[in-house]
Design an enzyme around this catalytic site. Structure first.
Site, PDB file in Angstrom:
ATOM      1  N   ASP A 228       7.033  27.427  64.276  1.00 30.56           N
ATOM      2  CA  ASP A 228       7.799  28.045  65.358  1.00 30.56           C
ATOM      3  C   ASP A 228       6.854  28.432  66.484  1.00 30.56           C
ATOM      4  O   ASP A 228       5.889  27.706  66.747  1.00 30.56           O
ATOM      5  CB  ASP A 228       8.574  29.255  64.818  1.00 30.56           C
ATOM      6  CG  ASP A 228       9.913  29.448  65.527  1.00 30.56           C
ATOM      7  OD1 ASP A 228       9.901  29.919  66.684  1.00 30.56           O
ATOM      8  OD2 ASP A 228      10.960  29.122  64.937  1.00 30.56           O
ATOM      9  N   HIS A 278      10.591  34.313  69.255  1.00 33.79           N
ATOM     10  CA  HIS A 278      11.469  33.561  68.356  1.00 33.79           C
ATOM     11  C   HIS A 278      10.859  33.404  66.971  1.00 33.79           C
ATOM     12  O   HIS A 278      11.525  33.617  65.946  1.00 33.79           O
ATOM     13  CB  HIS A 278      11.771  32.193  68.969  1.00 33.79           C
ATOM     14  CG  HIS A 278      12.772  31.391  68.221  1.00 33.79           C
ATOM     15  ND1 HIS A 278      12.428  30.478  67.253  1.00 33.79           N
ATOM     16  CD2 HIS A 278      14.124  31.361  68.299  1.00 33.79           C
ATOM     17  CE1 HIS A 278      13.522  29.914  66.766  1.00 33.79           C
ATOM     18  NE2 HIS A 278      14.564  30.427  67.385  1.00 33.79           N
ATOM     19  N   SER A 449      19.149  28.712  64.343  1.00 32.42           N
ATOM     20  CA  SER A 449      17.771  29.112  64.048  1.00 32.42           C
ATOM     21  C   SER A 449      17.717  30.075  62.876  1.00 32.42           C
ATOM     22  O   SER A 449      17.018  29.843  61.884  1.00 32.42           O
ATOM     23  CB  SER A 449      17.145  29.767  65.282  1.00 32.42           C
ATOM     24  OG  SER A 449      16.939  28.844  66.312  1.00 32.42           O
TER      25      SER A 449
END
Length: 504
Positions: A228, A278, A449
């Protein structure tokens, strides 16, 4: 007699060698008179859109040499070449002639470009049969595509989304999205339950019977790799306090493969720290500790974690983002401790080097989960995204809570989806509580996600309960413990997983 036979063999060898040389040197390279001018960005994107809106997957291999060349011209003249003895020959260690193949292809490029090797080769992958090169002529692309060693030729830095991907508003937004952001939120008391020692269990965990599964497995002994945007240096529960509360005797390792540079030949990464937010959220939902800080716990709260900062944000647009993800997959593939890989990023069409990276990690026995897709204002027409659609990946998307299946407001669905996670509340629309970018703060995160990272955590629970199992056995058990087993739903795959059933 022996001498005559020897002479015949020599002559035969000379003829064969001459034929092989002629085949390589006498390639017919003709540029269609109607295709001599490069296409514009608008023309290239129109073709891409036409494929995508027809519910098809876009692959550069199906495009003309003119289009590949044109796209390369608009991306620093960079092209990725995947080579091999066959379409499945991606692993450099398994190709005894990989160096010869590479040299032959570089020779073709040198011939048609009229340049030396130092001006052509940008990088050559250590583990995969691929290299990045500089090409300026369409004739070179045509000549390469005639070689028997070519698996694919793709523009390496063409940016389909262009300025839209660079718009910070587009790629980051509120806490309910899956983009970048450093926000924190006060959690609604209805969205969590406090458990010993003072951890908050997200509401969605109860939708999948995860707290019941903890009676049998907490993920101990299993290592999850998260590809990520990295992990926050400011969230100690994913750092110095990774062992906190009921989470003990486990490790977290952080790596960086993203190079923050406009120059393709730059190789220095900008480290492992999350500069987006994120990746921190994804690591949190997968394996945050069952803490005493009053913050959300992760699914596999006793699993080990290996995190990679592989890209700047969730849209894998550009050379260094795609290179970073490829390198993260090969890194995790070569890490014998890693069982599971979770990636909540992707792109709207296939990228050869990432595909090779996924296949490489899969060939090493890794169980790979990828996000099925979360919409933005300019990708709402896209179905399940890459690499989730690959057969080597397990595609996950999000749905709203309740028994009447509805996709989340921003989630993608389709026949490539394997599992779903309930991650959006039916009333109010709140998503999943996670630890935030900063210490002592929490946030909400949604989309496919968070669904993907949650599923990876469930897989760790199953594998920890059955440490001698193979990847396929773990995946089969997860399917058998899901809503629609044994028949896949055309939009939601096997549906929601019951984690308690999966660990029994």
């Amino acid at each position: 007699m022996t001498f005559k036979i020897f002479r015949i063999l020599i002559v035969t060898a000379i003829i064969f060698t001459s034929c092989s040389r002629d085949e390589s040197e006498n390639q017919t390279v003709v540029v269609n008179v109607l295709q001599k001018e490069p296409l514009t960005t608008a023309q290239i994107n129109a073709t891409i859109n036409q494929v995508l809106t027809s519910n098809k997957q876009f692959h550069w291999s199906e495009m003309s040499s003119q289009m590949i060349w044109s796209a390369a011209l608009q991306g620093q003249n960079l092209i990725t070449i995947g080579f091999g003895n066959s379409a499945s020959d991606f692993d450099r260690s398994k190709s005894s002639n990989n160096q010869k193949m590479q040299e032959d292809l570089l020779s073709i490029i040198s011939k048609y470009e009229g340049k030396e090797l130092k001006d052509i080769l940008v990088s050559s992958d250590e583990f995969l049969n691929l290299m990045d090169v500089v090409i300026t002529k369409q004739e070179t692309v045509i000549a390469l595509r005639q070689s028997k060693y070519i698996r694919y030729i793709e523009p390496a830095d063409y940016r389909y989304l262009g300025d839209r991907a660079n718009n910070q508003y587009e790629k980051s937004s509120s806490s309910t999205s899956s983009g970048c952001g450093f926000e924190s939120s006060t959690l609604n008391t209805q969205d969590y339950t406090t458990v010993t020692p003072n951890a908050r269990v997200p509401w969605t965990f109860y939708q999948h019977n995860i707290p019941s599964a903890w009676n049998l497995s907490t993920g101990r002994g299993i290592t999850i790799g998260v590809i990520d945007t990295g992990t926050s240096p400011n969230q100690t529960l994913l750092g110095s306090n990774f062992n906190n509360g009921l989470s003990t005797d486990r490790s977290i390792q952080k790596f960086g493969t993203f190079v923050n540079s406009i120059w393709p030949w730059s190789t220095t990464t900008d480290g492992s720290s999350d500069l987006c937010g994120h990746g921190t959220s994804m690591s949190s939902v997968a394996a945050a500790p069952r803490n005493d800080k009053g913050l959300p716990v992760g699914v596999a709260y006793n699993a080990n974690l290996v995190t990679y900062r592989a890209a700047e944000n969730v849209l894998l647009e550009g050379y260094h983002e795609q290179n970073g993800v490829k390198n993260a997959f090969t890194g995790l593939g070569n890490n014998s401790n890693v069982k599971i890989i979770s990636m909540s990023m992707g792109y709207i069409f296939s990228v050869g080097k990432i595909s090779d990276g996924v296949k490489y990690a899969h060939s090493k026995g890794k169980l790979i989960f990828c996000a099925g897709g979360t919409s933005t204002t300019f990708t709402t027409f896209v179905g399940v995204i890459f690499p989730a659609w690959m057969p080597e990946a397990v595609a996950v998307t999000g749905v709203k809570e309740g028994t009447n299946y509805q996709k989340c407001d921003v989630c993608h669905t389709g026949d490539k989806i394997d599992f779903t996670i309930a991650m959006q509340r039916a009333a109010g629309g709140n998503t999943v509580p996670v630890t935030s970018y900063y210490d002592n703060q929490s946030d909400y995160v949604g989309g496919s996600s968070v669904a993907t990272a949650t599923t990876a955590g469930i897989a760790a629970l199953v594998w920890a309960k059955n440490p001698t199992w193979t990847r396929d056995q773990v995946l089969t058990k997860m399917k058998q413990s899901s809503r629609y087993y044994p028949t896949k739903n055309p939009d939601f795959g096997h549906g929601n997983i019951d984690a308690f059933l999966a660990v029994q």
